[in-house]
Design an enzyme around this catalytic site. Sequence first.
Site, PDB file in Angstrom:
ATOM      1  N   ASP A 212       5.673   1.160  10.640  1.00 54.58           N
ATOM      2  CA  ASP A 212       5.859   2.265   9.707  1.00 54.58           C
ATOM      3  C   ASP A 212       6.751   3.308  10.369  1.00 54.58           C
ATOM      4  O   ASP A 212       6.948   3.297  11.590  1.00 54.58           O
ATOM      5  CB  ASP A 212       4.509   2.905   9.365  1.00 54.58           C
ATOM      6  CG  ASP A 212       3.473   1.896   8.922  1.00 54.58           C
ATOM      7  OD1 ASP A 212       3.835   0.996   8.139  1.00 54.58           O
ATOM      8  OD2 ASP A 212       2.307   2.009   9.356  1.00 54.58           O
ATOM      9  N   ASP A 252       8.031  -1.975   7.105  1.00 55.20           N
ATOM     10  CA  ASP A 252       6.684  -1.934   6.534  1.00 55.20           C
ATOM     11  C   ASP A 252       6.537  -0.632   5.748  1.00 55.20           C
ATOM     12  O   ASP A 252       7.269  -0.395   4.800  1.00 55.20           O
ATOM     13  CB  ASP A 252       5.637  -2.080   7.634  1.00 55.20           C
ATOM     14  CG  ASP A 252       4.238  -2.338   7.079  1.00 55.20           C
ATOM     15  OD1 ASP A 252       4.134  -2.837   5.939  1.00 55.20           O
ATOM     16  OD2 ASP A 252       3.258  -2.039   7.763  1.00 55.20           O
ATOM     17  N   ASP A 256       1.698   5.471   6.671  1.00 57.53           N
ATOM     18  CA  ASP A 256       0.418   4.842   6.392  1.00 57.53           C
ATOM     19  C   ASP A 256      -0.688   5.626   7.089  1.00 57.53           C
ATOM     20  O   ASP A 256      -0.510   6.117   8.219  1.00 57.53           O
ATOM     21  CB  ASP A 256       0.409   3.390   6.870  1.00 57.53           C
ATOM     22  CG  ASP A 256       1.144   2.454   5.904  1.00 57.53           C
ATOM     23  OD1 ASP A 256       1.687   2.945   4.897  1.00 57.53           O
ATOM     24  OD2 ASP A 256       1.173   1.244   6.171  1.00 57.53           O
ATOM     25  N   ARG A 308       2.909   1.696  -3.915  1.00 59.61           N
ATOM     26  CA  ARG A 308       2.035   2.422  -2.985  1.00 59.61           C
ATOM     27  C   ARG A 308       2.422   3.894  -2.906  1.00 59.61           C
ATOM     28  O   ARG A 308       2.785   4.396  -1.852  1.00 59.61           O
ATOM     29  CB  ARG A 308       2.043   1.781  -1.596  1.00 59.61           C
ATOM     30  CG  ARG A 308       1.615   0.332  -1.593  1.00 59.61           C
ATOM     31  CD  ARG A 308       1.560  -0.241  -0.183  1.00 59.61           C
ATOM     32  NE  ARG A 308       1.169  -1.645  -0.191  1.00 59.61           N
ATOM     33  CZ  ARG A 308       1.054  -2.395   0.884  1.00 59.61           C
ATOM     34  NH1 ARG A 308       1.299  -1.883   2.081  1.00 59.61           N
ATOM     35  NH2 ARG A 308       0.694  -3.670   0.792  1.00 59.61           N
TER      36      ARG A 308
END
Length: 436
Positions: A212, A252, A256, A308
């Site tokens: 990330d 990715d 997160d 997301r």
Amino acid sequence: MSRTLIALLATAAALPAAAEAPVSDALKALAAMPAPLGWATEEGGTTGGGTAAPVVVTSRAELVAALGGQNLENAANADPAVIVIAGRIDLTADDAGRPQGAADFADTDYDEAAYIATYDPESYGRDREPEGPLEEARERSEQAQKAHGMIRVGSNKTLIGLPGATLAGGTLLLKGVENVIIRNIAFEDSWDFFPQWDATDGSQGNWNAEYDLIAIEDGTTHVWIDHAAFSDGARPDDAIPPVFGRVHQHHDGLIDIKNGASYVTITASHFFDHDKTHIIGSSDSRTEDLGRLKVTLAGNWYDNVRQRLPRVRFGEVHVFGNLFTPSAEGPYAFDYALGAGKQSRLLSEANAFVLPEGIDPAQIVKSYKGEMIEDRGSLVNGAPADLVALYNAANPEKPLRATVDWDPPYAYELPDPAELAGRLPGEAGPTLLGDD
């Protein structure tokens, strides 16, 4: 911000790297501002490095030194620090400043072409994950890249960027720490040189990347990210040919938040040109995350991002006053925005969605074993919309309850969602340096 402060900041950028003298009292005040709203203000608030003397850094080596000096151990350094990012810093660079690539991190037994040939699902099969010497060599290569490009940030730190500040090619890792502020920085292209193929991931298999741009995990608390930007940069995943008919994914998430992290606020930031944006909660099996994962997303612009925005498990997540401008086509063609995962409690308020032709408003909400989600006052293409009712009408077999069982404990003011499309593109992202 006054013209005087802008001049002081410009002067700061010209100081010697890692200067220990204060950049300016004004910069210290700006860097140490408490979070203005959201979960990061609860349980003692978030102050970052406070009034520590600012240090200006212009390279990866200087950044690691300012964070404590030994990257793998820097999470243990809780000394207050205000670190000023000047210019573009390549997090793949070696200590001499030379950018590095796959060949610099690859294990001697790893060969990408051989990896692809070995795990081709037409010959290897679709019912098992990769295993064997080549997968083990890939994992060792991944660990070598991770040890270098994943920059550990300890507790009580402020990272703030001067105009044009960029961190590229790596990850900021906040793991088991507390009290961190990150402001006015562009983050881009956390490229995984060694993604893993998994034929068992979904019906067709998928390539999975590791990194990330910012990872907040393992009990980290009290983080405020403000006026930042996040994207794949100049190297989107569709820039290279697909493999096994699937995107050869090298990125990715953008930010997160998982494994017990909590009291996080993300404000006034620009997320663009990317697939997986925020996962909040890493696994359905982590029931210990109940009571954690308290996150506020406010005043952000989600632009040409696929999914997301966020996807939530367990957490009490407040999403308000954000602008969503997805695309119907291209590598980041819209899937969904608000993902209701297991035992999640996602509250959406006063958000604005500008949907092009080809995107059904019922796609905005998606269920991943969730039971509830609440939406108040959202607009879709300028008109009021009940996002949960739209989802339930399209998915009668697994409806969501339209209320959650909590209210934000902090004070906040809802914006007029009708103004967001005209206002946030000029405000979100690294735009702190303007006149009062």
